[in-house]
Each structure stands twice: as structure tokens, then as C-alpha cells.
Design an enzyme around this catalytic site. Structure first.
Site, mmCIF file in Angstrom:
data_model
loop_
_atom_site.group_PDB
_atom_site.id
_atom_site.type_symbol
_atom_site.label_atom_id
_atom_site.label_comp_id
_atom_site.label_asym_id
_atom_site.label_seq_id
_atom_site.Cartn_x
_atom_site.Cartn_y
_atom_site.Cartn_z
ATOM 1 N N LYS A 50 0.809 -1.226 0.000
ATOM 2 C CA LYS A 50 0.000 0.000 0.000
ATOM 3 C C LYS A 50 0.841 1.275 0.000
ATOM 4 O O LYS A 50 0.457 2.268 -0.623
ATOM 5 C CB LYS A 50 -0.957 0.003 1.195
ATOM 6 C CG LYS A 50 -2.080 -1.010 1.068
ATOM 7 C CD LYS A 50 -3.063 -0.891 2.209
ATOM 8 C CE LYS A 50 -4.195 -1.892 2.049
ATOM 9 N NZ LYS A 50 -5.226 -1.736 3.092
ATOM 10 N N ASP A 103 -9.689 2.960 2.188
ATOM 11 C CA ASP A 103 -9.670 2.253 3.463
ATOM 12 C C ASP A 103 -10.377 3.034 4.562
ATOM 13 O O ASP A 103 -11.169 2.475 5.338
ATOM 14 C CB ASP A 103 -8.230 1.965 3.891
ATOM 15 C CG ASP A 103 -7.649 0.753 3.187
ATOM 16 O OD1 ASP A 103 -8.427 -0.093 2.722
ATOM 17 O OD2 ASP A 103 -6.407 0.657 3.106
ATOM 18 N N GLY A 117 -12.668 -7.158 10.573
ATOM 19 C CA GLY A 117 -12.658 -6.165 9.507
ATOM 20 C C GLY A 117 -13.364 -6.588 8.233
ATOM 21 O O GLY A 117 -13.179 -5.927 7.196
ATOM 22 N N GLN A 155 -14.925 -0.814 1.778
ATOM 23 C CA GLN A 155 -13.876 -0.196 0.955
ATOM 24 C C GLN A 155 -13.923 -0.747 -0.465
ATOM 25 O O GLN A 155 -13.615 -0.028 -1.427
ATOM 26 C CB GLN A 155 -12.491 -0.357 1.585
ATOM 27 C CG GLN A 155 -11.959 -1.778 1.735
ATOM 28 C CD GLN A 155 -11.324 -2.329 0.477
ATOM 29 O OE1 GLN A 155 -10.941 -1.594 -0.406
ATOM 30 N NE2 GLN A 155 -11.227 -3.639 0.397
#
Length: 270
Positions: free
Chosen positions: A66, A102, A238, A245
Site C-alpha cells: 500500500k 480504506d 474487519g 472499501q
């Protein structure tokens, strides 16, 4: 021709992204193919060039790429620039445009769960690329305190400096958390993928406090075990953030934001 998309990362075999985007495509009557591609860090530059040459329309980016992928973009969005991390790539004629969904995904999932940030003491565990994407939206939600903790003291301090124009971040090592209590603890460490958790002081979860893990599946288990030993009663993984996202990325690529409730429910059931 069918438009092609993919998620890149390492490891990647656990990714739920192909199933999520297939469900989004079906629900919105979009003709696309979405794959998962294992990419080693040393192969990132050449792989992005090849995928562009192959005609892919967009990519999701997961760990450990990322932050590194920022330098591979022709352009990046304002929120990706602030984060210094990218999780969504869109094809341009000359290369890739980078964005970061995100933070948007996290905040939508926290709202769905009824987890409040405004006026609360918030602890973020970890200081990597995943953290960079969520700090801006967390600060915008106006917590009373936002602490970023990592074993390496320099990384949280660097993040506090990076985001100081947006809001105040208190850097801490894990050991320095002793005696603190938090209303919301967000785990953004990647160590769960190796089945471990670092040693943390006891008593970090305030009465009625909530715990949220950016990881899901097997990688979520170590954090869940730790939260249960701390007496937490509100614990979430998550998976919801992943779906949210992904929906934001899908909207960037296809111009339509899919509904997420049914997809999340199907993933939980499956």
C-alpha cells in the site's frame, strides 16, 4: 470485451475480494472479471507495468504494497496523498491513478456497528500502510484523543508529524500504554497473519469499550483472543470494512456504488 480487475498482495490466497466484486457485479449488472494475484515486493514495479499492458482497468492493493505503490502511480488522490498509501488503482492512458478507500470503508463499518469515534479515546495498534489510510477519517471524526502505538517508537512519531495539519496524534510504544484506557481500540497490525499478538499492558479496554480488527478470518483470531482476555464485550473483525472499501473502489471504477448488506451477510454465512 469483459473488463478485468484484480487485487494484488502477498499473501493473497485468503482474499475475499474476488467473491465480493463478483457479487457486486452481479447485483449491478456489470460485466467484469476480478482475480487475485500474488505479487512479491521485488516484483511490484514490473507487475504493475505488465498488468497495465495487459489492459486491466483497475486494481485493489493490499499488504505489503500500500505504501510502496504510491511511487508507481502517475497521479494520486488527495486522500491517498495524505495517507501516503494507496489501495485502489485506476487505469489511465499513461499509467495508474491511485486512491485510498480504506478510511471510508472503516468509518462506514464503524457506523454500521454503532461504534462512536467523536469524543472518544481511540487507540490504533500498528503504524503501517493500513494505518495511514484510516488516520485522516478518524481525525475528521473528532475523537477526544487518538493514540497510535507500535513497538518501534519512530513510526508513530513519524505519523504524528505527517498528520499534524489534520489533527493531533499521540505516539506511544506498546509498553508506554500501561495505565491508559480506551473507548475504542483498532487493531491494524499484520502480525495476526502469523498467528501472534505482541505483549500489551492489561486494562486498556475501558468499561463498555469496543474493539475492532482490520483483519478478518484466521488473522483475526489472535486479536479476538486478546480482547476476550481483557473483558471486552464489543468485538468486530474487519470483514465489514473490507466490503465497504471494496464498494467504494467499485464506485470509482464503475460509477455505481453497490449495496453492501447482502454481500456481507453472504460472506458471514459462507
Amino acid at each position: 470485451m469483459t473488463d478485468r480487475y484484480a487485487v494484488i498482495g502477498q499473501p493473497i490466497s485468503h482474499s475475499q475480494s474476488p467473491a465480493i466484486h463478483a457479487a457486486f457485479a452481479q447485483a449491478t449488472s456489470q460485466d467484469l472479471r476480478y482475480d487475485a494475484i500474488d505479487v512479491a515486493p521485488e516484483a511490484l514495479t514490473e507487475t504493475l507495468k505488465q498488468l497495465h499492458a495487459d489492459g486491466l482497468r483497475g486494481l485493489n492493493v493490499t499488504m505489503p504494497h500500500k505504501a510502496a505503490v504510491v511511487e508507481q502511480c502517475e497521479l494520486i488522490s488527495e486522500r491517498a496523498a495524505l495517507a501516503g498509501a494507496v489501495n485502489t488503482l485506476s487505469r489511465t492512458d499513461a499509467g495508474w491513478h491511485g486512491d485510498n478507500t480504506d478510511g471510508e470503508g472503516l468509518m462506514r463499518d464503524l457506523t454500521r456497528l454503532g461504534y462512536t469515534v467523536e469524543g472518544r479515546r481511540v487507540l490504533v495498534l500498528g503504524a503501517g500502510g493500513a494505518v495511514r489510510g484510516i488516520l485522516g477519517p478518524l481525525l475528521a471524526a473528532k475523537p477526544s484523543q487518538l493514540v497510535v502505538s507500535n513497538r518501534n517508537p519512530w513510526k508513530p512519531e513519524a505519523l504524528a508529524e505527517q498528520f499534524k495539519a489534520v489533527g493531533s496524534i499521540t505516539p506511544r510504544t506498546h509498553l508506554a500504554l500501561k495505565g491508559d484506557r480506551y473507548d475504542l481500540i483498532i487493531n491494524a497490525m499484520s502480525v495476526g497473519h502469523s498467528g501472534s499478538m505482541p505483549r500489551l499492558p492489561d486494562g486498556l479496554v475501558a468499561d463498555g469499550g469496543a474493539c475492532y480488527d482490520l483483519s478478518y478470518g484466521a488473522a483475526h483470531a489472535p486479536f479476538r483472543t486478546w480482547t476476550e482476555t481483557q473483558g471486552a464485550t464489543r468485538i468486530a473483525d474487519g470483514l465489514g470494512m473490507l466490503v465497504e472499501q471494496a464498494a467504494a473502489s467499485f464506485d470509482i471504477w464503475r460509477g455505481v456504488r453497490p449495496q453492501t448488506d447482502a454481500v456481507l451477510k453472504a460472506l458471514r454465512a459462507g
